[in-house]
Structures are given as C-alpha cells and as structure tokens.
Scaffold this motif. Structure first.
Motif, PDB file in Angstrom:
ATOM      1  N   LYS A   1      60.165  28.722  45.195  1.00  0.00           N
ATOM      2  CA  LYS A   1      61.105  27.753  45.798  1.00  0.00           C
ATOM      3  C   LYS A   1      61.607  26.694  44.994  1.00  0.00           C
ATOM      4  O   LYS A   1      62.861  26.438  45.266  1.00  0.00           O
ATOM      5  CB  LYS A   1      59.713  26.869  46.466  1.00  0.00           C
ATOM      6  CG  LYS A   1      60.063  25.542  46.760  1.00  0.00           C
ATOM      7  CD  LYS A   1      61.193  25.543  47.844  1.00  0.00           C
ATOM      8  CE  LYS A   1      61.820  23.994  48.286  1.00  0.00           C
ATOM      9  NZ  LYS A   1      62.844  23.854  49.155  1.00  0.00           N
ATOM     10  N   GLU A   2      61.334  26.637  43.878  1.00  0.00           N
ATOM     11  CA  GLU A   2      62.189  25.611  42.875  1.00  0.00           C
ATOM     12  C   GLU A   2      63.420  26.548  42.423  1.00  0.00           C
ATOM     13  O   GLU A   2      64.452  25.713  42.362  1.00  0.00           O
ATOM     14  CB  GLU A   2      61.089  25.394  41.297  1.00  0.00           C
ATOM     15  CG  GLU A   2      61.951  24.720  40.512  1.00  0.00           C
ATOM     16  CD  GLU A   2      61.499  24.909  39.175  1.00  0.00           C
ATOM     17  OE1 GLU A   2      61.525  23.884  38.302  1.00  0.00           O
ATOM     18  OE2 GLU A   2      60.530  25.601  38.853  1.00  0.00           O
ATOM     19  N   LEU A   3      63.351  27.838  42.031  1.00  0.00           N
ATOM     20  CA  LEU A   3      64.244  28.333  41.310  1.00  0.00           C
ATOM     21  C   LEU A   3      65.465  29.207  42.502  1.00  0.00           C
ATOM     22  O   LEU A   3      66.776  29.027  42.173  1.00  0.00           O
ATOM     23  CB  LEU A   3      63.807  29.539  40.444  1.00  0.00           C
ATOM     24  CG  LEU A   3      63.541  29.086  39.325  1.00  0.00           C
ATOM     25  CD1 LEU A   3      62.932  30.338  38.401  1.00  0.00           C
ATOM     26  CD2 LEU A   3      64.741  28.679  38.253  1.00  0.00           C
ATOM     27  N   ALA A   4      64.851  29.794  43.355  1.00  0.00           N
ATOM     28  CA  ALA A   4      65.779  30.760  44.206  1.00  0.00           C
ATOM     29  C   ALA A   4      66.489  29.983  45.446  1.00  0.00           C
ATOM     30  O   ALA A   4      66.013  28.896  45.988  1.00  0.00           O
ATOM     31  CB  ALA A   4      64.933  31.798  44.866  1.00  0.00           C
ATOM     32  N   ALA A   5      67.473  30.816  45.783  1.00  0.00           N
ATOM     33  CA  ALA A   5      68.136  30.232  47.014  1.00  0.00           C
ATOM     34  C   ALA A   5      67.541  30.852  48.150  1.00  0.00           C
ATOM     35  O   ALA A   5      67.468  30.532  49.299  1.00  0.00           O
ATOM     36  CB  ALA A   5      69.778  30.685  46.760  1.00  0.00           C
ATOM     37  N   ARG A   6      67.253  32.139  47.795  1.00  0.00           N
ATOM     38  CA  ARG A   6      66.303  32.872  49.176  1.00  0.00           C
ATOM     39  C   ARG A   6      65.138  33.485  48.370  1.00  0.00           C
ATOM     40  O   ARG A   6      65.284  33.872  47.079  1.00  0.00           O
ATOM     41  CB  ARG A   6      67.342  33.974  49.539  1.00  0.00           C
ATOM     42  CG  ARG A   6      68.416  33.519  50.291  1.00  0.00           C
ATOM     43  CD  ARG A   6      69.529  34.479  50.936  1.00  0.00           C
ATOM     44  NE  ARG A   6      70.111  35.145  49.860  1.00  0.00           N
ATOM     45  CZ  ARG A   6      70.345  36.442  49.883  1.00  0.00           C
ATOM     46  NH1 ARG A   6      69.671  37.279  50.702  1.00  0.00           N
ATOM     47  NH2 ARG A   6      71.083  36.859  48.746  1.00  0.00           N
ATOM     48  N   VAL A   7      64.307  33.652  49.274  1.00  0.00           N
ATOM     49  CA  VAL A   7      62.811  34.366  48.796  1.00  0.00           C
ATOM     50  C   VAL A   7      62.787  35.398  49.875  1.00  0.00           C
ATOM     51  O   VAL A   7      62.579  35.208  51.461  1.00  0.00           O
ATOM     52  CB  VAL A   7      62.027  33.183  48.797  1.00  0.00           C
ATOM     53  CG1 VAL A   7      60.453  33.887  48.571  1.00  0.00           C
ATOM     54  CG2 VAL A   7      62.099  32.139  47.665  1.00  0.00           C
ATOM     55  N   GLY A   8      62.379  36.610  49.274  1.00  0.00           N
ATOM     56  CA  GLY A   8      62.114  37.588  50.120  1.00  0.00           C
ATOM     57  C   GLY A   8      60.447  37.859  50.118  1.00  0.00           C
ATOM     58  O   GLY A   8      59.795  37.892  48.973  1.00  0.00           O
ATOM     59  N   ILE A   9      59.940  38.015  51.244  1.00  0.00           N
ATOM     60  CA  ILE A   9      58.336  38.310  51.238  1.00  0.00           C
ATOM     61  C   ILE A   9      58.160  39.761  51.540  1.00  0.00           C
ATOM     62  O   ILE A   9      58.579  40.480  52.460  1.00  0.00           O
ATOM     63  CB  ILE A   9      57.731  37.869  52.291  1.00  0.00           C
ATOM     64  CG1 ILE A   9      57.895  36.011  51.867  1.00  0.00           C
ATOM     65  CG2 ILE A   9      56.316  37.837  52.458  1.00  0.00           C
ATOM     66  CD1 ILE A   9      57.269  35.058  53.279  1.00  0.00           C
ATOM     67  N   MET A  10      57.452  40.576  50.588  1.00  0.00           N
ATOM     68  CA  MET A  10      57.197  41.905  50.743  1.00  0.00           C
ATOM     69  C   MET A  10      55.634  42.349  50.826  1.00  0.00           C
ATOM     70  O   MET A  10      54.990  41.534  50.310  1.00  0.00           O
ATOM     71  CB  MET A  10      57.759  42.628  49.531  1.00  0.00           C
ATOM     72  CG  MET A  10      59.235  42.495  49.265  1.00  0.00           C
ATOM     73  SD  MET A  10      59.827  43.640  47.941  1.00  0.00           S
ATOM     74  CE  MET A  10      59.717  45.257  48.763  1.00  0.00           C
ATOM     75  N   ARG A  11      55.374  43.258  51.733  1.00  0.00           N
ATOM     76  CA  ARG A  11      54.087  43.617  51.711  1.00  0.00           C
ATOM     77  C   ARG A  11      53.999  45.200  52.144  1.00  0.00           C
ATOM     78  O   ARG A  11      54.916  45.747  53.014  1.00  0.00           O
ATOM     79  CB  ARG A  11      53.495  43.000  53.113  1.00  0.00           C
ATOM     80  CG  ARG A  11      52.065  43.383  53.197  1.00  0.00           C
ATOM     81  CD  ARG A  11      51.334  42.384  54.110  1.00  0.00           C
ATOM     82  NE  ARG A  11      49.948  42.647  54.191  1.00  0.00           N
ATOM     83  CZ  ARG A  11      49.408  43.344  55.245  1.00  0.00           C
ATOM     84  NH1 ARG A  11      50.211  43.609  56.394  1.00  0.00           N
ATOM     85  NH2 ARG A  11      47.967  43.256  55.375  1.00  0.00           N
ATOM     86  N   ARG A  12      53.427  45.896  51.365  1.00  0.00           N
ATOM     87  CA  ARG A  12      53.121  47.530  51.623  1.00  0.00           C
ATOM     88  C   ARG A  12      54.632  48.084  51.472  1.00  0.00           C
ATOM     89  O   ARG A  12      54.840  48.964  52.355  1.00  0.00           O
ATOM     90  CB  ARG A  12      52.371  47.674  52.699  1.00  0.00           C
ATOM     91  CG  ARG A  12      50.984  47.238  52.739  1.00  0.00           C
ATOM     92  CD  ARG A  12      50.275  47.500  53.977  1.00  0.00           C
ATOM     93  NE  ARG A  12      48.912  47.036  54.031  1.00  0.00           N
ATOM     94  CZ  ARG A  12      47.968  46.943  55.013  1.00  0.00           C
ATOM     95  NH1 ARG A  12      48.498  47.119  56.105  1.00  0.00           N
ATOM     96  NH2 ARG A  12      46.785  46.662  54.729  1.00  0.00           N
ATOM     97  N   GLY A  13      55.675  47.618  50.717  1.00  0.00           N
ATOM     98  CA  GLY A  13      56.703  48.393  50.596  1.00  0.00           C
ATOM     99  C   GLY A  13      57.818  48.023  51.470  1.00  0.00           C
ATOM    100  O   GLY A  13      58.950  48.387  51.381  1.00  0.00           O
ATOM    101  N   ARG A  14      57.617  46.879  52.282  1.00  0.00           N
ATOM    102  CA  ARG A  14      58.617  46.686  53.467  1.00  0.00           C
ATOM    103  C   ARG A  14      58.780  45.022  53.136  1.00  0.00           C
ATOM    104  O   ARG A  14      57.948  44.289  52.671  1.00  0.00           O
ATOM    105  CB  ARG A  14      57.920  46.746  54.670  1.00  0.00           C
ATOM    106  CG  ARG A  14      57.749  48.215  54.956  1.00  0.00           C
ATOM    107  CD  ARG A  14      57.644  48.354  56.491  1.00  0.00           C
ATOM    108  NE  ARG A  14      58.915  48.396  57.159  1.00  0.00           N
ATOM    109  CZ  ARG A  14      58.932  48.269  58.704  1.00  0.00           C
ATOM    110  NH1 ARG A  14      57.923  48.401  59.388  1.00  0.00           N
ATOM    111  NH2 ARG A  14      60.057  48.045  59.108  1.00  0.00           N
ATOM    112  N   LEU A  15      60.067  44.720  53.167  1.00  0.00           N
ATOM    113  CA  LEU A  15      60.544  43.335  53.260  1.00  0.00           C
ATOM    114  C   LEU A  15      60.710  42.876  54.785  1.00  0.00           C
ATOM    115  O   LEU A  15      61.122  43.323  55.764  1.00  0.00           O
ATOM    116  CB  LEU A  15      62.179  43.335  52.925  1.00  0.00           C
ATOM    117  CG  LEU A  15      62.635  41.952  52.647  1.00  0.00           C
ATOM    118  CD1 LEU A  15      62.112  40.986  51.351  1.00  0.00           C
ATOM    119  CD2 LEU A  15      64.178  42.110  52.405  1.00  0.00           C
ATOM    120  N   LEU A  16      59.485  41.954  54.716  1.00  0.00           N
ATOM    121  CA  LEU A  16      59.167  41.360  56.031  1.00  0.00           C
ATOM    122  C   LEU A  16      59.973  40.244  56.272  1.00  0.00           C
ATOM    123  O   LEU A  16      60.137  39.691  57.519  1.00  0.00           O
ATOM    124  CB  LEU A  16      57.621  40.940  55.895  1.00  0.00           C
ATOM    125  CG  LEU A  16      56.546  42.171  55.626  1.00  0.00           C
ATOM    126  CD1 LEU A  16      55.277  41.417  55.684  1.00  0.00           C
ATOM    127  CD2 LEU A  16      56.603  43.065  56.360  1.00  0.00           C
TER     128      LEU A  16
END
Length: 248
Positions: free
Chosen positions: A210-225
């Motif tokens: 949260k501090e560093l990124a402009a965007r955060v991707g959440i991944m689970r079991r090989g997929r970008l959710l």
C-alpha cells in the motif's frame, strides 16, 4: 504535488507487459493467462500466499522459465524470443541477493555492471552510486561476506542503477528485514522509480504494498483476481479485500 507512485511517461508503451502469460508444470497450471502492465516510473506489487504465482511471474520475465502460452515483454522485447536483450534491460533483486562473498561491495558492483553489457564504468563513479544508495563508505571495500541482508540489497539496487535497468523485479525483498532496513529499502525503491524504472514486486506485506505501489494485484492459485489502485483504498481496506480473496 503529484504522488510519485503515479509517475508515468505520457502515452509511452508499458515497460513490463504480460499478455495472456501462462506457465504449466506437467499437470499443474502455475500461472493462468496473466494480463498485466507496469509503466515507466511505476511500482506495481503482487500480493498472494505461497503458490499464488508471484514468483513464477517474475521468473518468466527473467527468462528463468519459458511460458506455456502468451508472452512476457520488457521494453517491447519478447523475453522468450530475445532473452539476452531482455536481460540487458532488467535487473533482479531476490529475497537473498547473491554476491561473491570474497569480493568487496565495490568489486561486486564492478563485476555485475560489466556483465550487464554496457561496458565498464569508472570505479569512482560506481563508488559514488553505492554511497548514494546508502552503503557506508567504510563498507565499500569490505568483503561482502560481512554484509547484512539490507546491505546486500543496497548493492543489488546499485547494480540496477549502474546498468541503467528499465525494469526492476523484486521477490519478497522485505522478508527478514527489520523495520529500519525495510524503510531504507522503500526509500531506495522510490529513488529508482523517480529515475524512470518500472518496478514489479512480489510480496506478502500488505502494508508495504500500500505504501509503495500505485497498483496492487491480488493473486491466488496462479490467477490474478483483482487489481486495486492504492490511492483509492486505505491499508485496512486493502487487507480486508486481500483476506476475502484468500478465503474463497
């Protein structure tokens, strides 16, 4: 004043690009049709538990793995088709930065910079880069065997800067760091970002993301959710959404 996390270079194409990127190990689909871009001067973090596909993603961009489908590109260069050129455009900082322990920090920087294909740099210039990165002057000529994890990471970032890397990949860089060292690393990454590099970081650390990124991707079991813009959510909200995805 603009948020430094939002720095991009106009309508320039992305520096880091995954297009339908997949990777299969036998019957196991480690990465499933990932579409993701990171622009110049942008930090994007990938959040997820072990086995989510974060490290596989980075290894595909580094050319350590070959995709089963899709493409990984750095500066428009297809990594699988032109691995040597893509490596010249990128730098990698793993959880444990590998240096030659018998060499000093400065000697390691000289060696890895020369390997980058851009020719030798004056020793005084490389020493200045190390000091600017935050390595103490009395450590420049000490054997790397004496370095802490944080000091090794500083040398890694100095290598990326000296090589003029367009893309920087980090895998769990804050794991095992004390709070002061983690803050130092964050400050260094912002400096690299302001220099125009695209940064993709895999992490478990919701609050650092949260501090560093402009965007955060959440991944689970090989997929970008999901991909979330950090300017639109606070750390508690990001953690809540992350935990909701992990519990499904």
């Amino acid at each position: 004043m603009a948020d430094p996390r939002e720095r991009t270079q106009g309508d320039a194409p992305p520096v880091i690009e995954a297009a339908g990127l997949s990777c299969r190990y036998g019957d196991h689909l480690a990465l499933d049709r990932l579409d993701l871009t990171v622009n110049a001067g942008e930090i994007v973090c990938l959040l997820g538990a072990n086995g989510a596909g974060k490290t596989t993603t980075i290894q595909l961009f580094l050319g350590f793995l070959r995709p089963s489908a899709g493409a990984a590109r750095i500066g428009g260069v297809d990594v699988a088709a032109r691995p040597d050129e893509s490596r010249r455009r990128s730098a990698y900082i793993p959880e444990q930065v590998a240096l030659y322990d018998e060499l000093s920090g400065l000697e390691n920087l000289e060696y890895f910079t020369a390997l980058g294909g851009r020719g030798p740099r004056p020793r005084a210039e490389l020493a200045r880069i190390l000091v600017e990165i935050g390595l103490q002057e009395d450590a420049l000529h000490r054997r790397a065997a004496t370095y802490s994890k944080g000091m090794r990471q500083k040398v890694g970032i100095a290598i990326a800067r000296a090589r003029g890397a367009e893309a920087l990949f980090l895998d769990e860089p804050t794991s095992g760091l004390d709070p002061a060292a983690a803050n130092d690393l964050s400050a260094l990454l912002r400096e690299v970002q302001r220099g125009g590099a695209a940064i993709l970081m895999a992490t478990h650390d919701v609050f650092r993301a949260k501090e560093l990124a402009a965007r955060v991707g959440i991944m689970r079991r090989g997929r970008l959710l999901a991909v979330l813009r950090t300017e639109e959510i606070d750390a508690a909200g990001l953690e809540r959404i992350y935990l909701e995805h992990m519990s499904r």
